[in-house]
Design an enzyme around this catalytic site. Structure first.
Site, short mmCIF file in Angstrom:
data_model
loop_
_atom_site.label_atom_id
_atom_site.label_comp_id
_atom_site.label_asym_id
_atom_site.label_seq_id
_atom_site.Cartn_x
_atom_site.Cartn_y
_atom_site.Cartn_z
N ASP A 154 4.00 -3.36 2.80
CA ASP A 154 2.51 -3.42 2.85
C ASP A 154 1.78 -4.51 3.44
O ASP A 154 1.36 -4.78 2.88
CB ASP A 154 2.19 -3.14 1.35
N CYS A 173 -5.99 21.34 -8.48
CA CYS A 173 -6.68 19.82 -9.12
C CYS A 173 -7.31 19.32 -8.69
O CYS A 173 -7.54 18.71 -7.37
CB CYS A 173 -4.99 19.61 -9.48
N CYS A 186 -12.16 9.44 -11.41
CA CYS A 186 -12.72 7.62 -10.55
C CYS A 186 -14.11 7.15 -10.71
O CYS A 186 -14.87 8.37 -10.70
CB CYS A 186 -12.99 8.18 -8.79
N CYS A 246 -14.58 1.77 -4.56
CA CYS A 246 -13.44 1.18 -5.40
C CYS A 246 -13.00 -0.06 -5.36
O CYS A 246 -13.18 -1.25 -5.45
CB CYS A 246 -11.83 1.42 -4.65
N CYS A 286 -7.07 6.99 -11.45
CA CYS A 286 -7.10 7.76 -10.38
C CYS A 286 -4.91 8.07 -10.87
O CYS A 286 -4.63 9.29 -9.60
CB CYS A 286 -7.04 8.25 -8.99
N CYS A 324 -3.11 11.90 -13.00
CA CYS A 324 -2.16 12.88 -12.30
C CYS A 324 -1.59 13.84 -12.75
O CYS A 324 -0.91 13.11 -13.63
CB CYS A 324 -2.13 12.29 -11.20
S1 SF4 Z 1 -2.95 13.13 -6.89
FE1 SF4 Z 1 -2.87 13.89 -8.86
S2 SF4 Z 1 -4.13 14.32 -9.66
FE2 SF4 Z 1 -5.52 14.16 -8.06
S3 SF4 Z 1 -5.57 16.16 -7.19
FE3 SF4 Z 1 -3.86 15.87 -6.78
S4 SF4 Z 1 -2.33 16.30 -8.55
FE4 SF4 Z 1 -4.35 16.37 -8.63
S1 SF4 Z 2 -8.24 3.42 -7.40
FE1 SF4 Z 2 -9.15 5.15 -7.85
S2 SF4 Z 2 -9.92 5.63 -9.67
FE2 SF4 Z 2 -9.52 3.84 -9.58
S3 SF4 Z 2 -12.21 3.02 -8.24
FE3 SF4 Z 2 -10.40 3.41 -6.89
S4 SF4 Z 2 -10.46 5.16 -5.93
FE4 SF4 Z 2 -11.30 5.05 -7.54
#
Ligand code: SF4
Ligand code: SF4
Length: 298
Positions: free
Chosen positions: A125, A184, A191, A206, A236, A240
């Site tokens: 990274d 999904c 978010c 973000c 996010c 999941c």
């Molecule tokens: S990343 Fe996870 S929460 Fe987002 S659409 Fe895909 S399965 Fe659903």
């Molecule tokens: S980390 Fe994911 S849920 Fe959090 S603000 Fe960024 S994109 Fe949105």
């Protein structure tokens, strides 16, 4: 000869695959469009070194393969209720060093196994590398709507480590061709700032970008939606379904920093530089520094 996955497992990795080098023109095109729309916000480094990002042979002369590893960092442990919240990846020591050390170990084991020097470099990274696409090609998962790599067994709480080198295995991994997000849309809906859309993240919105990378003031519309988060955001990932079965890591270096688990807002705001450095030695929180941490906590 032991398989690459066996060797990687012995070096502490949770998953590993290897793919031949290639030119990632499609990914470069997508990244350029993302940058053109300004979604990279202040991360100007994302607009640099496109050629190297596209072609790993420009990063490592004579490169033949890309080895990709996953290191699970999930923990079910949470901070004390009501204290300012950090993203899980920052609970313990900085992952760059921890994962790099393991990659060097894997590198040495491979040299020993094949009986020759390998010419290559390790990356965590910190260089222009399309980690997610290499991981997908190495069969380690797919890129979800939250723009993160999802491994069907481990979920998304994983660090990606890469070795680009002249190593040529007897067999290569098969790519993950399917995207199992299906219908999904939970991450997009969860978010807090609406930063996600169509498998992309707009860094300007973000919370992770705003609390870790942004210099100066955080825009008021983001501040209002940060809630108790002050360093990164896991919204996010927490939502999941592929993370429901995530299992706890066993890496000592990632054990939660005890101060982090209970320090209150007042504790953070009254912290002095010396104590901060002492308590958070080797922590990812050192990168933005105490001043920026206090800005976020406020
Ligand atoms: S990343 Fe996870 S929460 Fe987002 S659409 Fe895909 S399965 Fe659903
Ligand atoms: S980390 Fe994911 S849920 Fe959090 S603000 Fe960024 S994109 Fe949105």
């Amino acid at each position: 000869m032991e398989s690459l996955s066996e060797i990687a497992k012995a070096c502490g990795f949770d998953a590993c695959g290897v793919v031949p080098v290639d030119i990632l023109s499609r990914e470069r095109e997508r990244l350029e469009q993302w940058v053109e729309r300004g979604f990279h916000a202040g991360m100007n480094y994302m607009a640099n070194n496109m050629e190297k990002r596209e072609n790993p042979a420009l990063l490592v002369e004579g490169a033949r393969s890309v080895i990709v590893t996953l290191t699970n960092y999930y923990t079910p442990k949470l901070q004390l209720e009501g204290v300012p919240v950090v993203a899980r990846y920052a609970y313990g020591k900085d992952y760059h060093r921890v994962v790099k050390d393991r990659l060097f170990k894997l590198y040495a084991c491979l040299e020993e196994t094949i009986g020759r020097k390998i010419m290559g470099r390790v990356f965590v990274d910190s260089a222009p590398v399309f980690e997610h696409e290499w991981a997908r090609r190495a069969g380690l998962g797919w890129v979800g709507r939250n723009s993160l790599l999802i491994n069907p067994r481990l979920g998304s709480y994983c660090f990606i480590g890469v070795i680009i080198s002249d190593f040529e295995p007897s067999t290569y991994s098969l790519p993950e061709k399917r995207n199992f997000c299906g219908q999904c849309n939970r991450c997009v809906e969860a978010c807090p700032t609406g930063a996600l859309s169509a498998y992309e993240v707009n860094a300007n919105l973000c919370i992770s970008y705003n609390t870790i990378e942004r210099k100066g003031e955080i825009p008021s519309e983001i501040k209002k939606k940060m809630g108790v988060r002050f360093f990164g955001c896991d919204a996010c990932q927490d939502i999941c379904p592929w993370n429901r079965k995530a299992v706890a890591h066993h890496i000592d270096e990632f054990s939660p920093n005890e101060w982090l688990m209970w320090m209150s807002r007042e504790d953070w705001l009254s912290l002095d530089e010396e104590t901060f450095r002492e308590r958070f030695k080797n922590s990812p929180l050192l990168r933005p520094g105490l001043e920026q941490i206090k800005r976020n906590v406020k």
